[in-house]
Design a protein around this motif. Structure first.
Motif, short mmCIF file in Angstrom:
data_model
loop_
_atom_site.label_atom_id
_atom_site.label_comp_id
_atom_site.label_asym_id
_atom_site.label_seq_id
_atom_site.Cartn_x
_atom_site.Cartn_y
_atom_site.Cartn_z
N PHE A 1 0.82 -1.22 0.00
CA PHE A 1 0.00 0.00 0.00
C PHE A 1 0.85 1.27 0.00
O PHE A 1 0.82 2.03 -0.94
N TYR A 2 1.61 1.48 1.08
CA TYR A 2 2.31 2.77 1.24
C TYR A 2 3.34 2.95 0.11
O TYR A 2 3.63 4.06 -0.29
N GLY A 3 3.91 1.81 -0.38
CA GLY A 3 4.89 1.89 -1.46
C GLY A 3 4.29 2.55 -2.70
O GLY A 3 4.95 3.31 -3.39
N ASP B 1 13.87 11.56 8.30
CA ASP B 1 13.14 12.56 7.50
C ASP B 1 11.69 12.67 7.94
O ASP B 1 11.11 13.75 8.00
N TRP B 2 11.09 11.49 8.25
CA TRP B 2 9.71 11.51 8.75
C TRP B 2 9.64 12.35 10.03
O TRP B 2 8.72 13.17 10.19
N LYS B 3 10.63 12.17 10.91
CA LYS B 3 10.63 12.87 12.20
C LYS B 3 10.65 14.39 12.00
O LYS B 3 9.91 15.12 12.65
N HIS C 1 9.69 16.11 9.32
CA HIS C 1 8.41 16.58 8.75
C HIS C 1 7.31 16.57 9.83
O HIS C 1 6.52 17.50 9.93
N ARG C 2 7.30 15.53 10.63
CA ARG C 2 6.25 15.40 11.66
C ARG C 2 6.36 16.57 12.65
O ARG C 2 5.36 17.19 13.01
N HIS C 3 7.59 16.83 13.07
CA HIS C 3 7.84 17.88 14.05
C HIS C 3 7.36 19.24 13.49
O HIS C 3 6.77 20.04 14.21
N ARG D 1 0.36 8.13 15.08
CA ARG D 1 -1.09 8.34 15.08
C ARG D 1 -1.43 9.52 14.15
O ARG D 1 -0.55 10.33 13.82
N CYS D 2 -2.70 9.62 13.79
CA CYS D 2 -3.13 10.72 12.92
C CYS D 2 -2.84 12.05 13.61
O CYS D 2 -3.25 12.26 14.76
N PRO D 3 -2.17 12.97 12.92
CA PRO D 3 -1.90 14.26 13.56
C PRO D 3 -3.11 15.20 13.51
O PRO D 3 -3.06 16.29 14.06
C1 HEM Z 1 -12.04 10.72 10.20
C2 HEM Z 1 -10.95 11.15 9.64
C3 HEM Z 1 -9.58 10.51 9.78
C4 HEM Z 1 -9.24 9.26 10.16
C5 HEM Z 1 -10.17 8.12 10.57
C6 HEM Z 1 -7.79 9.17 10.10
C7 HEM Z 1 -7.07 8.06 10.44
C8 HEM Z 1 -5.69 7.99 10.39
C9 HEM Z 1 -4.92 6.82 10.75
C10 HEM Z 1 -5.52 5.51 11.22
C11 HEM Z 1 -3.62 7.12 10.56
C12 HEM Z 1 -2.42 6.18 10.76
C13 HEM Z 1 -2.10 5.56 9.43
C14 HEM Z 1 -1.01 4.53 9.49
O1 HEM Z 1 -0.47 4.20 10.53
O2 HEM Z 1 -0.65 4.09 8.41
C15 HEM Z 1 -3.55 8.46 10.06
C16 HEM Z 1 -2.38 9.11 9.75
C17 HEM Z 1 -2.34 10.34 9.16
N1 HEM Z 1 -3.40 11.19 8.96
FE1 HEM Z 1 -5.33 10.85 9.44
N2 HEM Z 1 -7.30 10.37 9.68
C18 HEM Z 1 -8.35 11.22 9.46
C19 HEM Z 1 -8.29 12.53 9.04
C20 HEM Z 1 -7.13 13.18 8.70
C21 HEM Z 1 -7.07 14.55 8.27
C22 HEM Z 1 -8.28 15.47 8.23
C23 HEM Z 1 -5.75 14.81 7.95
C24 HEM Z 1 -5.12 16.07 7.47
C25 HEM Z 1 -5.70 17.23 7.40
C26 HEM Z 1 -5.00 13.59 8.20
C27 HEM Z 1 -3.65 13.44 8.00
C28 HEM Z 1 -2.93 12.32 8.35
C29 HEM Z 1 -1.49 12.19 8.14
C30 HEM Z 1 -0.58 13.20 7.47
C31 HEM Z 1 -1.12 10.94 8.66
C32 HEM Z 1 0.29 10.34 8.71
C33 HEM Z 1 0.92 10.59 10.08
C34 HEM Z 1 2.31 9.97 10.27
O3 HEM Z 1 2.57 8.89 9.76
O4 HEM Z 1 3.08 10.62 10.96
N3 HEM Z 1 -5.87 12.63 8.66
N4 HEM Z 1 -4.83 8.99 9.98
#
Ligand code: HEM
Length: 438
Positions: free
Chosen positions: A43-45, A62-64, A66-68, A375-377
């Motif tokens: 998937f992510y690939g 690099d992830w760190k 960007h995340r920060h 976790r989702c930011p």
């Molecule tokens: C109901 C809405 C959302 C759900 C259920 C959700 C769920 C998730 C989950 C489960 C992950 C972890 C993915 C993984 O480990 O592969 C994630 C990561 C992420 N989400 Fe969300 N998300 C939502 C909305 C959003 C929104 C609105 C944004 C941006 C505006 C967003 C941006 C991101 C980003 C950039 C990551 C990657 C974080 C990282 O790996 O450091 N998500 N999300």
């Protein structure tokens, strides 16, 4: 009597060993330990193939960085300053419903793309001329995620040079190219604006401009123009499909749960008023929509938007007393944890009381936004978008079922398309509330 621990299970997929973890205790370990933090090739690939350096799919130092840099830009304090964008989008969405049943999942894509563009990347002032660009972005986003999904299960399409020559690859690359030109022009414009703002400020004539996520990237040395582009596509895809899926499932569940819907409506009426006195959602309303939040969480538990997460394990290690060989893929079964009968008795029963104030649950038995450092930011952004849209719709409509055989949660025919969705579309009927009185 259910008290069994869910064992890790393993299978082979295209020569790759896949280990699946469903027990919340094991998931807690995965979320905590560094050797489980890298995203899988699976998937992510394929997301990397159109945006190599985006937060969701990047790994390591690099992830760190960007995340920060990006986490504060999408956190509560930053997003709250743009609340009126969410509220306007919700009012406009709610005005645009046709009379007959329609696929609400499809209808939500464009409004949510528009919100993201205004709040995070392309500044507030999107004019009518940009509308076609937004439609193109929403469309290409759908197609790209579809392609990621298709490629994941078709090894013949794994090599880039093969995929790029397929009609699908060519079409998507062309459409992505057009969006890139648009974003590039916006980046240049915003950079120039930052210079002009600095000059004005030096002359004591500064205007306080609202900061958007793009500004954070422009101000940081860590982001090249290409990085900004990659983060643009990554955040756009991570934000839209997940939120669309959660919201459309909420509407579907409301259509088959009239008593729960009535209770949400009673809460919304109390907060927003009724009929001619009803008003738009305001920021301070959100904490008062407590029962609505329970309903949102219970829907996310029953049908999480991301039912599975995938990690790559590079070195041999152990988990739950079992050896995880080097180079295996680890799947976090979010759906399994959300339906674990040890933690959620009668797991298919739709019951928002599970999230009533004071109720406790295992921290990894409910992880719609994942957990730990990856976790989702944007949990706050997502909850704000969902509550605002949900409240505006409930204020204006009664949500009714369609004749598709879905009477309770376990009748939902879900498929996994990067995110979960209902096979054939999420059809519901919205009856304007004004017709109730007549
Ligand atoms: C109901 C809405 C959302 C759900 C259920 C959700 C769920 C998730 C989950 C489960 C992950 C972890 C993915 C993984 O480990 O592969 C994630 C990561 C992420 N989400 Fe969300 N998300 C939502 C909305 C959003 C929104 C609105 C944004 C941006 C505006 C967003 C941006 C991101 C980003 C950039 C990551 C990657 C974080 C990282 O790996 O450091 N998500 N999300």
């Amino acid at each position: 009597m259910v008290n069994a621990r869910r064992e890790l299970c393993r299978f082979s997929l295209f020569n790759q060993l896949v280990v699946v973890a469903s027990d919340p205790e094991d998931i807690a370990q995965i979320m905590k330990r560094k050797e489980f933090s890298d995203k899988a090739q699976f998937f992510y690939g394929f997301i990397r193939s159109f945006a190599p350096r985006g937060l969701l799919q990047m790994n390591g130092p690099d992830w760190k960085v960007h995340r920060h840099a990006l986490e504060p830009a999408i956190a509560k304090e930053a997003v709250e300053t743009h609340f009126h964008v969410f509220s306007e989008a919700a009012d406009n969405f709610s005005k645009s419903f046709p009379r007959q049943a329609f696929d609400v999942h499809k209808a939500l894509g464009l409004p949510l793309v528009r919100v993201f563009m205004r709040v995070a990347m392309l500044a507030e002032e999107l004019g009518p001329a940009d509308e076609q660009r937004l439609r193109d972005a929403a469309h290409v986003l759908d197609e790209t995620l579809e392609a990621v999904n298709t490629r994941s299960f078709q090894p013949l399409l794994w090599p880039e040079f093969v995929y790029n020559r397929t009609p699908m690859g060519r079409r998507i690359n062309r459409a992505l190219g057009e969006i890139r030109e648009f974003v590039d022009a916006t980046i240049v414009q915003r950079r120039l604006q930052a210079v002009r703002d600095a000059e004005e400020a030096a002359l004591g004539r500064g205007v306080a401009r609202k900061q958007i996520m793009l500004d954070k990237m422009l101000q940081s040395d860590a982001f090249s123009n290409q990085d900004i582009m990659d983060e643009f596509f990554t955040f756009l895809s991570a934000s839209t499909d997940t939120t669309t899926t959660s919201l459309s499932l909420i509407f579907k569940m409301m259509s088959i749960s009239p008593e729960i819907q009535d209770r949400v409506r009673a809460e919304v009426d109390q907060v927003l008023g009724v009929g001619a006195d009803a008003r738009s959602v305001e920021l301070q309303d959100l904490p008062r929509l407590q029962y609505m939040e329970q309903v949102i969480k219970e829907t996310q538990r029953i049908a999480p938007s991301t039912p599975f997460l995938a990690r790559q394990v590079y070195q041999q290690t152990e988990l739950a007393g079992k050896t995880i060989p080097a180079n295996s893929t680890l799947i976090v079964n979010v759906h399994g944890a959300h339906h674990d009968p040890v933690h959620w008795p009668d797991p298919w029963r739709y019951d928002p009381e599970r999230f009533a104030p004071g109720k406790q649950h295992h921290p990894c038995a409910f992880i719609p936004f994942s957990a730990g450092p990856r976790r989702c930011p944007a949990g706050f952004y997502a909850m704000m978008a969902m509550k605002t849209m949900f409240a505006s719709v409930i204020r204006d409509y009664v949500i009714e079922p369609v004749d598709d055989g879905v009477r309770e949660a376990k009748d939902l025919k879900l498929t996994f398309n990067l995110t979960a969705r209902i096979i054939g579309g999420t059809f519901v009927n919205f009856r304007p509330r004004t017709t109730l009185a007549g």
